[in-house]
Scaffold this motif. Structure first.
Motif, PDB file in Angstrom:
ATOM      1  N   ARG A  55      -8.400 -23.112  -5.156  1.00  0.00           N
ATOM      2  CA  ARG A  55      -7.384 -22.825  -6.183  1.00  0.00           C
ATOM      3  C   ARG A  55      -6.373 -21.784  -5.702  1.00  0.00           C
ATOM      4  NH1 ARG A  55      -8.810 -19.957 -11.497  1.00  0.00           N
ATOM      5  NH2 ARG A  55      -6.636 -19.456 -11.253  1.00  0.00           N
ATOM      6  N   ARG A  56      -5.312 -21.628  -6.497  1.00  0.00           N
ATOM      7  CA  ARG A  56      -4.312 -20.606  -6.163  1.00  0.00           C
ATOM      8  C   ARG A  56      -4.955 -19.236  -6.365  1.00  0.00           C
ATOM      9  NH1 ARG A  56      -0.520 -24.168  -9.011  1.00  0.00           N
ATOM     10  NH2 ARG A  56      -0.810 -22.903 -10.872  1.00  0.00           N
ATOM     11  N   ALA A  57      -4.633 -18.323  -5.477  1.00  0.00           N
ATOM     12  CA  ALA A  57      -5.346 -17.038  -5.448  1.00  0.00           C
ATOM     13  C   ALA A  57      -5.112 -16.180  -6.689  1.00  0.00           C
ATOM     14  CB  ALA A  57      -4.930 -16.252  -4.213  1.00  0.00           C
ATOM     15  N   LEU A  58      -6.155 -15.438  -7.037  1.00  0.00           N
ATOM     16  CA  LEU A  58      -6.056 -14.365  -8.026  1.00  0.00           C
ATOM     17  C   LEU A  58      -6.671 -13.139  -7.371  1.00  0.00           C
ATOM     18  CD1 LEU A  58      -7.251 -16.101 -11.299  1.00  0.00           C
ATOM     19  CD2 LEU A  58      -4.973 -15.193 -10.864  1.00  0.00           C
ATOM     20  N   GLY A  59      -6.017 -12.012  -7.475  1.00  0.00           N
ATOM     21  CA  GLY A  59      -6.562 -10.813  -6.844  1.00  0.00           C
ATOM     22  C   GLY A  59      -6.199  -9.563  -7.615  1.00  0.00           C
ATOM     23  N   ILE A  60      -6.540  -8.442  -7.046  1.00  0.00           N
ATOM     24  CA  ILE A  60      -6.217  -7.158  -7.676  1.00  0.00           C
ATOM     25  C   ILE A  60      -5.495  -6.282  -6.657  1.00  0.00           C
ATOM     26  CG2 ILE A  60      -7.163  -5.042  -8.701  1.00  0.00           C
ATOM     27  CD1 ILE A  60      -9.446  -6.731  -9.791  1.00  0.00           C
ATOM     28  N   ILE A  61      -4.404  -5.679  -7.096  1.00  0.00           N
ATOM     29  CA  ILE A  61      -3.668  -4.765  -6.222  1.00  0.00           C
ATOM     30  C   ILE A  61      -4.445  -3.447  -6.147  1.00  0.00           C
ATOM     31  CG2 ILE A  61      -1.514  -3.451  -5.896  1.00  0.00           C
ATOM     32  CD1 ILE A  61      -1.069  -6.463  -5.631  1.00  0.00           C
ATOM     33  N   LEU A  62      -4.765  -3.011  -4.921  1.00  0.00           N
ATOM     34  CA  LEU A  62      -5.503  -1.761  -4.754  1.00  0.00           C
ATOM     35  C   LEU A  62      -4.539  -0.600  -4.550  1.00  0.00           C
ATOM     36  CD1 LEU A  62      -8.316  -2.891  -2.311  1.00  0.00           C
ATOM     37  CD2 LEU A  62      -8.482  -2.580  -4.779  1.00  0.00           C
ATOM     38  N   GLU A  63      -3.435  -0.888  -3.900  1.00  0.00           N
ATOM     39  CA  GLU A  63      -2.493   0.179  -3.583  1.00  0.00           C
ATOM     40  C   GLU A  63      -1.196  -0.475  -3.196  1.00  0.00           C
ATOM     41  OE1 GLU A  63      -0.321   2.921  -1.069  1.00  0.00           O
ATOM     42  OE2 GLU A  63      -1.224   1.074  -0.381  1.00  0.00           O
TER      43      GLU A  63
ATOM     44  N   LYS B 266       9.447  -2.554   6.235  1.00  0.00           N
ATOM     45  CA  LYS B 266       8.907  -3.802   5.683  1.00  0.00           C
ATOM     46  C   LYS B 266       9.211  -3.990   4.199  1.00  0.00           C
ATOM     47  CE  LYS B 266       4.948  -3.452   8.800  1.00  0.00           C
ATOM     48  NZ  LYS B 266       3.654  -2.748   8.791  1.00  0.00           N
ATOM     49  N   GLY B 267       9.665  -2.931   3.527  1.00  0.00           N
ATOM     50  CA  GLY B 267       9.868  -3.031   2.082  1.00  0.00           C
ATOM     51  C   GLY B 267       8.573  -2.747   1.360  1.00  0.00           C
ATOM     52  N   ALA B 268       8.395  -3.372   0.188  1.00  0.00           N
ATOM     53  CA  ALA B 268       7.182  -3.105  -0.582  1.00  0.00           C
ATOM     54  C   ALA B 268       5.973  -3.700   0.132  1.00  0.00           C
ATOM     55  CB  ALA B 268       7.314  -3.692  -1.973  1.00  0.00           C
ATOM     56  N   VAL B 269       4.946  -2.876   0.299  1.00  0.00           N
ATOM     57  CA  VAL B 269       3.715  -3.310   0.958  1.00  0.00           C
ATOM     58  C   VAL B 269       2.577  -3.102  -0.046  1.00  0.00           C
ATOM     59  CG1 VAL B 269       2.124  -2.822   2.855  1.00  0.00           C
ATOM     60  CG2 VAL B 269       4.581  -2.615   3.228  1.00  0.00           C
ATOM     61  N   ALA B 270       1.768  -4.133  -0.240  1.00  0.00           N
ATOM     62  CA  ALA B 270       0.676  -3.998  -1.203  1.00  0.00           C
ATOM     63  C   ALA B 270      -0.650  -4.331  -0.541  1.00  0.00           C
ATOM     64  CB  ALA B 270       0.907  -4.924  -2.384  1.00  0.00           C
ATOM     65  N   THR B 271      -1.673  -3.523  -0.818  1.00  0.00           N
ATOM     66  CA  THR B 271      -3.024  -3.870  -0.393  1.00  0.00           C
ATOM     67  C   THR B 271      -3.693  -4.519  -1.590  1.00  0.00           C
ATOM     68  OG1 THR B 271      -3.030  -1.806   0.811  1.00  0.00           O
ATOM     69  CG2 THR B 271      -5.117  -2.973   0.693  1.00  0.00           C
ATOM     70  N   ALA B 272      -4.333  -5.639  -1.342  1.00  0.00           N
ATOM     71  CA  ALA B 272      -4.965  -6.330  -2.467  1.00  0.00           C
ATOM     72  C   ALA B 272      -6.313  -6.861  -2.039  1.00  0.00           C
ATOM     73  CB  ALA B 272      -4.081  -7.477  -2.934  1.00  0.00           C
ATOM     74  N   ILE B 273      -7.135  -7.161  -3.024  1.00  0.00           N
ATOM     75  CA  ILE B 273      -8.394  -7.833  -2.734  1.00  0.00           C
ATOM     76  C   ILE B 273      -8.337  -9.178  -3.465  1.00  0.00           C
ATOM     77  CG2 ILE B 273      -9.578  -6.600  -4.637  1.00  0.00           C
ATOM     78  CD1 ILE B 273     -11.544  -7.015  -1.623  1.00  0.00           C
TER      79      ILE B 273
END
Ligand code: GDP
Length: 604
Positions: free
Chosen positions: A272-280, A287-294
């Motif tokens: 399926r299409r991903a669902l995750g949570i932004i950690l930071e 690079k512009g906006a950088v997000a760490t996610a799980i």
């Protein structure tokens, strides 16, 4: 009106003031006013939780019911809704495949959290592979017996407790680390409390057993007292005695993690299409906006159309925990995502949509986070507040704009600021964002008379000059505590000072020389203390207080003086203290002199 009494309205778990006002059929300004009277400072774009909204609805004679979630209605998924979606996925049992467990390490400061994360990483992530991840949250995966385990780290600073507890919510398994020489500490107890709330399975790691004064038995007893019953001690919580520093029993700990994972039967739909949570999330100059996610379920692909909180974009690049570029990220993998149009809030849900137009359609709603209001909307809000609320005039307000290095800092600072009492004074955070101080910030500060605060961020010289020209204050700090203290100081400066009365002395009136409209000249003897010019006094006749006056002129032997002491005689020109309260002084009246000193008050 009366037919509306006790009507019931359905409201979602989170609603903006604007949408809430529409439900109540009231102007937003009125809702904002009632919110203020109840101690909530809000503008039309701010979100309210169900509890707050229900409370305010009662003031408008409405009952409330929580709106039921219909999947098709969900635009931007809230973390609570994500939990529900994952539960439904698990129950459906469709297309599910085993996924790695997501593990977080929690515990009291100095008990070895960082050391354990480092040891596991060093021992299990192949040498040389490790890239230069500089994110504030270190997350990685290790392979044990051909199975992956994902470790995520949340910042350990005291002020991040909100995120720590959220960390527990993100993870499947929590390792609670307790130093064997120090035992259960306040933070350990707090973690236990949070873990219980989130019902996350725990594994206890009793650390530092290499130390001479290590006392694992004491730890076990203390844990039992705190409500954690270990295996073999009347409970079923697994524990491992380790030395994070000496890499002792770490394999054992990791195997215990896998055993717990087996029991949990962690599965996800890889298709399926991903669902995750932004950690930071933070802004990178290049690079512009950088997000760490799980990734919680589904797979994230390069080129996917994504929404994350208030940010949208196309995934330009995915980096794995080694900073290596990958084109696909599977469930439970920690990733760095490049391609969002702005920095987003830690804890927001990462969702993939089928097309750009779907992203557009879904984000049209106005329930975006209050931290990211644009300036136009903010100007509106100020107008509404100014127009309709007399209270606004009376309560002094400090406007601030906050810029910080990372989303975690923004959250931490906002959390602390929200605890400042606001019954006498309003702290109005116009914006709080990640990034450097910009021209726009200065313009907004100028029009709203705000101070621009920076935390671990900078203002280029050009911006500093613009600020100076526009008389905008920029204040930059690199310690949260100092920044908060400064804001409190600025707030304190706006408080009405406390008036302290200082008694000076008494005088007996011997003669009335002259009486004019609102003015008299009298003479008398100072019987105790002293009289000074500019002092106030009470007028007493037969011990009865008749009124109050102030000294306009003080004379001793025809000369103007600033002070006359006990035993001496003097002449006083007097005017009433308050206009229109003139009292005629008579012979034998007693005048009691005092000064009023303004004492600065402080917000604590
Ligand atoms: P954190 O605050 O929980 O992240 O704790 P740290 O990992 O920074 O550890 C705090 C201190 O305890 C450091 O000086 C570590 O070297 C030390 N430490 C951590 N684990 C062990 C251990 O197993 N044995 C000993 N003797 N010291 C340890």
């Amino acid at each position: 009106m009366s037919d509306k009494k006790a009507d019931t309205i359905e409201i979602p778990a989170i609603i903006t003031v604007k949408e809430f006002a529409e439900k109540l059929d009231k102007p937003a300004s009125e809702v904002i006013k009632v919110l203020l009277q109840n101690g909530f400072i809000a503008n039309i774009n701010q979100t309210l939780d169900f509890e707050t909204a229900s409370l305010i609805a009662m003031e408008f004679d409405y009952k409330t019911e929580l709106e039921k979630i219909k999947e098709s209605d969900v635009n931007i998924i809230a973390p609570e809704q994500l939990a529900e979606i994952l539960k439904q996925e698990k129950e459906s049992g469709e297309n599910l495949k085993e996924r790695p467990p997501i593990v977080t390490i929690l515990g009291h400061v100095d008990h070895g959290k960082t050391t354990l994360l480092d040891t596991i990483r060093k021992a299990k992530v192949a040498e040389g592979e490790s890239g230069g991840i500089t994110q504030h949250i270190t997350s990685y995966q290790v392979k044990i017996n051909d199975r992956l385990i994902t470790f995520i780290d949340t910042p350990g600073h005291e002020a991040f407790s909100q995120m720590r507890s959220r960390g527990a919510g993100i993870a499947d398994i929590a390792i609670l680390i307790v130093a064997a020489d120090d035992g259960v500490k306040p933070q350990t107890k707090e973690v236990i409390k949070n873990l219980k709330k989130g019902e996350v399975p725990v594994i206890v790691a009793i650390n530092k057993i290499d130390k001479e004064d290590a006392n694992p038995e004491m730890v076990k007893n203390q844990l039992a007292e705190a409500g954690l019953l270990l295996e073999g001690r009347g409970g079923d919580i697994p524990f491992v005695e380790i030395s994070a520093k000496n890499n002792l029993n770490i394999d054992n700990l990791l195997e215990t993690v896998l055993l717990s994972a087996d029991i949990l039967e962690l599965k996800a739909d890889f298709q399926r299409r991903a669902l995750g949570i932004i950690l930071e999330s933070h802004l990178d100059q290049r690079k512009g906006a950088v997000a760490t996610a799980i990734i919680k379920t589904g797979s994230l692909n390069e080129g996917d159309y994504i929404i994350a909180g208030n940010a949208v974009g196309t995934v330009r690049q995915i980096l794995d925990y080694n900073d290596k570029r990958i084109i696909k990220a599977e469930p439970a993998s920690p990733v760095v995502i490049i391609g969002l149009d702005k920095v987003t809030k830690a804890g927001s849900v990462l969702q993939v949509e089928e097309s750009r137009s779907a992203v557009k359609a879904k984000t049209k709603r106005s329930n975006l986070d209050s931290h990211y209001l644009d300036t136009e909307k903010k100007a509106d809000v100020r107008k509404i507040e100014g127009e309709s609320e007399e209270q606004q005039v009376k309560i002094p307000k400090l406007n601030i704009i906050l810029k910080a290095d990372v989303e975690g800092s923004v959250e931490a600072i906002n959390q602390i600021l929200s605890s400042i009492p606001q019954d006498e004074i309003i702290l109005n955070i116009l914006q709080s964002k990640v990034g450097n101080i910009t021209e726009n910030d200065i313009q907004l500060a100028k029009t709203s008379n705000a101070i621009v605060y920076g935390f671990k961020t900078m203002a280029p010289d050009k911006i500093k000059k613009t600020a100076e020209k526009n008389k905008v204050k920029i204040k930059i700090f690199d310690i949260i505590y100092k920044l908060v203290e400064d804001i409190k100081e600025e707030l304190s400066n706006l408080l009405e000072p406390e008036i302290i009365r200082v008694d000076l002395g008494k005088l007996k009136v011997l003669k009335v020389f002259r009486t004019e409209k609102n003015k008299m000249i009298v003479g008398g003897r100072v019987t105790s203390g002293k009289v000074t010019k500019n002092a106030f006094f009470e007028i007493l006749r037969n011990k009865e207080l008749l009124g109050e006056g102030k000294v306009v002129q003080l004379k001793h032997l025809e000369e103007n003086v600033s002070e006359v002491k006990s035993g001496s005689e003097c002449g006083i020109t007097y005017a009433p203290k308050e206009k229109k309260s003139f009292v005629r002084i008579e012979e034998n009246d007693i005048l009691k002199f005092y000064l009023e000193e303004a004492k600065k008050r402080k917000i604590e």
